[in-house]
Design a protein around this motif. Structure first.
Motif, short mmCIF file in Angstrom:
data_model
loop_
_atom_site.label_atom_id
_atom_site.label_comp_id
_atom_site.label_asym_id
_atom_site.label_seq_id
_atom_site.Cartn_x
_atom_site.Cartn_y
_atom_site.Cartn_z
N PHE A 50 14.56 -30.51 35.34
CA PHE A 50 14.94 -31.72 34.64
C PHE A 50 14.29 -31.78 33.25
CE2 PHE A 50 15.38 -32.51 39.20
CZ PHE A 50 16.74 -32.80 39.24
N SER A 51 13.24 -32.55 33.09
CA SER A 51 12.63 -32.69 31.77
C SER A 51 11.12 -32.54 31.86
CB SER A 51 12.97 -34.06 31.17
OG SER A 51 12.19 -34.32 30.01
N ARG A 52 10.58 -31.57 31.14
CA ARG A 52 9.14 -31.40 31.10
C ARG A 52 8.47 -32.56 30.39
NH1 ARG A 52 9.58 -25.03 29.44
NH2 ARG A 52 10.17 -24.25 31.50
N ARG A 53 9.11 -33.08 29.37
CA ARG A 53 8.56 -34.23 28.65
C ARG A 53 8.43 -35.44 29.59
NH1 ARG A 53 11.83 -34.36 24.65
NH2 ARG A 53 13.37 -35.74 25.58
N HIS A 54 9.48 -35.71 30.33
CA HIS A 54 9.44 -36.85 31.25
C HIS A 54 8.43 -36.62 32.38
CE1 HIS A 54 13.78 -38.03 29.88
NE2 HIS A 54 12.83 -38.44 29.03
N ALA A 55 8.23 -35.36 32.75
CA ALA A 55 7.22 -35.05 33.75
C ALA A 55 5.83 -35.43 33.25
CB ALA A 55 7.27 -33.57 34.12
N ALA A 106 8.13 -19.97 21.30
CA ALA A 106 9.11 -18.89 21.44
C ALA A 106 10.42 -19.24 20.75
CB ALA A 106 9.35 -18.61 22.93
N ALA A 107 10.76 -20.52 20.71
CA ALA A 107 12.01 -20.94 20.09
C ALA A 107 12.04 -20.64 18.59
CB ALA A 107 12.23 -22.44 20.32
N VAL A 108 10.84 -20.52 17.99
CA VAL A 108 10.79 -20.20 16.56
C VAL A 108 10.17 -18.81 16.33
CG1 VAL A 108 10.70 -22.61 15.84
CG2 VAL A 108 8.55 -21.42 16.33
N GLY A 109 10.12 -18.01 17.40
CA GLY A 109 9.61 -16.65 17.28
C GLY A 109 8.12 -16.55 17.06
N ALA A 110 7.36 -17.55 17.50
CA ALA A 110 5.92 -17.56 17.23
C ALA A 110 5.09 -17.52 18.51
CB ALA A 110 5.56 -18.81 16.41
N LEU A 166 6.93 -36.10 22.80
CA LEU A 166 6.74 -34.65 22.79
C LEU A 166 8.07 -33.93 22.58
CD1 LEU A 166 4.27 -34.20 25.81
CD2 LEU A 166 3.74 -33.83 23.38
N PRO A 167 8.10 -32.93 21.70
CA PRO A 167 9.34 -32.14 21.53
C PRO A 167 9.54 -31.22 22.72
CG PRO A 167 7.58 -31.22 20.18
CD PRO A 167 7.03 -32.49 20.78
N GLU A 168 10.78 -30.96 23.07
CA GLU A 168 11.08 -30.08 24.19
C GLU A 168 12.17 -29.10 23.77
OE1 GLU A 168 11.94 -30.25 29.01
OE2 GLU A 168 11.94 -32.10 27.82
N ALA A 169 11.81 -27.82 23.69
CA ALA A 169 12.76 -26.79 23.27
C ALA A 169 13.72 -26.46 24.40
CB ALA A 169 12.01 -25.52 22.86
N PRO A 170 14.94 -26.00 24.07
CA PRO A 170 15.88 -25.55 25.11
C PRO A 170 15.26 -24.40 25.88
CG PRO A 170 16.98 -25.79 22.99
CD PRO A 170 15.51 -25.91 22.72
N ARG A 171 15.58 -24.32 27.17
CA ARG A 171 15.00 -23.29 28.03
C ARG A 171 16.04 -22.29 28.47
NH1 ARG A 171 13.08 -27.31 32.16
NH2 ARG A 171 13.92 -28.80 30.68
N SER A 172 15.76 -21.04 28.19
CA SER A 172 16.59 -19.96 28.73
C SER A 172 15.76 -18.70 28.80
CB SER A 172 17.82 -19.72 27.86
OG SER A 172 17.45 -19.34 26.56
N ALA A 173 16.05 -17.88 29.79
CA ALA A 173 15.31 -16.62 29.93
C ALA A 173 15.68 -15.68 28.81
CB ALA A 173 15.63 -15.98 31.29
N PRO A 174 14.75 -14.91 28.28
CA PRO A 174 15.04 -14.00 27.19
C PRO A 174 16.03 -12.91 27.56
CG PRO A 174 12.82 -13.62 28.05
CD PRO A 174 13.32 -14.85 28.69
N ASP A 175 16.17 -12.62 28.86
CA ASP A 175 17.10 -11.58 29.27
C ASP A 175 18.38 -12.15 29.89
OD1 ASP A 175 15.93 -12.64 31.48
OD2 ASP A 175 15.40 -10.72 32.41
N SER A 176 18.69 -13.41 29.58
CA SER A 176 19.86 -14.05 30.16
C SER A 176 20.54 -14.92 29.14
CB SER A 176 19.45 -14.90 31.38
OG SER A 176 20.53 -15.68 31.84
N ASP A 177 21.88 -15.02 29.24
CA ASP A 177 22.63 -15.89 28.36
C ASP A 177 22.83 -17.27 28.96
OD1 ASP A 177 22.97 -13.89 26.49
OD2 ASP A 177 24.78 -13.11 27.50
#
Length: 373
Positions: A50-55, A106-110, A166-177
């Motif tokens: 669900f939401s890490r921010r809401h957690a 990771a969302a900004v490559g850092a 708190l900002p929450e970046a989209p979540r996806s595995a690096p090896d999955s679309d």
């Protein structure tokens, strides 16, 4: 979850002054850990699905509820129920902050800066105990434990309100679309547990973090130790400040030198444990300096292991994997409480030495290689 809580440096003393024995207090800590054992991993999957921010918001509210019970109903039953509320909702934040930070970078490559950022966060958390001590001393002098408790409730609710930003970046595995939200709750839970158990690199890092993080349960006894070593209750909040300051320095150093080899991490923690044992034998207020040195070295090692874990995770259920480590942490906490009951500081030192010796086996080269691959 808030760390600027005036009740932190005093709640073990609150339990003792209410008439609880050392054994009673340890049982309360066992209840705290026991609820966490049941809730950790399922709640981590809730944050992933669900939401890490809401957690994080819910964790702050749950902590406030626990302090309401302690303050309005001081006694064994109130303390136990307060720990249940704190632990149940607190499980929502276990691993969630780390996941938010890592995925945000990771969302900004850092993501390579994670250990540095985490070191600063941990240092800030520890340094928050400085205003805690001042607030605890002032509030206790003015209104005793009740005033300290109600102000702590308010601080938890303020932290929960701030967590909504708190900002929450989209979540996806690096090896999955696929987007992480495509997985249902139980699929998310299975994915996180499977990664923690099946991949050797992750499994070793999970074990290392579980062992190290569990040692932090020793912190619950710092105030009692200071009092037993001759520090008056009113001076305890300030007397123990050397410990979080040393811990903050250790976390900051760990954030700067996050590539230490496992053998060196073992040596650093073992050295800290030896100092801890000497402080326990000394049994004097000056021993708090040795306790601080141990804590600084320990926090350095823990931070590096935590970063290794996040680097090794490649799947989408990051908070769930980290919650598996937190589950192991709860079992280590039980060992800490048992060690304290058997031989207090010396018991903790023996356990800490055992953890140090296990680190090279948990954080072998394969962990680093997997994270770089």
């Amino acid at each position: 979850m808030s760390f600027v809580i005036p009740l932190y440096p005093l709640y073990a003393l609150l339990f003792a002054d209410t008439g609880l024995s050392d054994a009673d207090i340890s049982v309360l800590f066992v209840i705290w850990s026991g609820v966490g054992i049941v809730a950790e991993v399922p709640m981590g999957a809730v944050a992933d699905r669900f939401s890490r921010r809401h957690a994080m918001v819910a964790a702050g509210v749950g902590q406030a509820a626990g302090y309401v019970l302690w303050t309005a109903w001081p006694g064994y039953a109130g303390f136990a129920l307060g720990f249940v509320a704190w632990s149940l909702f607190g499980a929502l934040s276990s691993g969630t902050l780390e996941a938010l930070v890592y995925d945000g970078l990771a969302a900004v490559g850092a993501q390579s800066h994670y250990v540095t950022v985490l070191g600063r966060i941990r240092a800030a958390e520890l340094l928050s105990q400085l205003p805690n001590a001042a607030a605890a001393t002032l509030l206790f002098a003015v209104g005793g434990y009740p005033l300290v408790g109600w102000v702590s409730v308010g601080m938890c609710l303020c932290a929960a309100a701030l967590a909504t930003r708190l900002p929450e970046a989209p979540r996806s595995a690096p090896d999955s679309d696929d987007d992480a939200d495509d997985l249902g709750y139980f699929a998310t839970l299975r994915a996180g547990v499977a990664e923690a158990a099946a991949r050797p690199a992750v499994r070793g890092a999970v074990a290392a973090v579980a062992l190290l993080a569990g040692l932090d349960a020793f912190e619950e006894y710092f105030s009692l130790l200071a009092n037993e070593w001759g520090v008056p209750v009113i001076e305890v909040p300030f007397a123990v400040l050397v410990i979080p300051v040393a811990g903050a320095i250790g976390a900051a150093v760990g954030g700067r030198y996050g590539r230490l080899r496992p053998a060196l991490l073992c040596s650093i923690l073992a050295a800290g444990v030896v100092v801890l044992g000497a402080a326990g034998v000394l049994h004097r207020p000056i021993g708090l300096v040795g306790l601080g040195l141990f804590y600084g070295l320990y926090r350095l090692v823990w931070l590096v292991a935590d970063a290794r874990l996040q680097e090794s995770i490649t799947g989408r259920a990051r908070a769930t994997v980290t919650s598996v480590a937190e589950l192991g942490t709860e079992f280590t906490c039980l060992l800490v409480y048992a060690a304290w009951a058997v031989h207090q500081v010396i018991g903790i030192a023996v356990l800490g030495l055992a953890v140090a010796l296990l680190l090279p086996f948990c954080l072998r080269r394969r962990t680093v290689s997997a994270s770089r691959g």
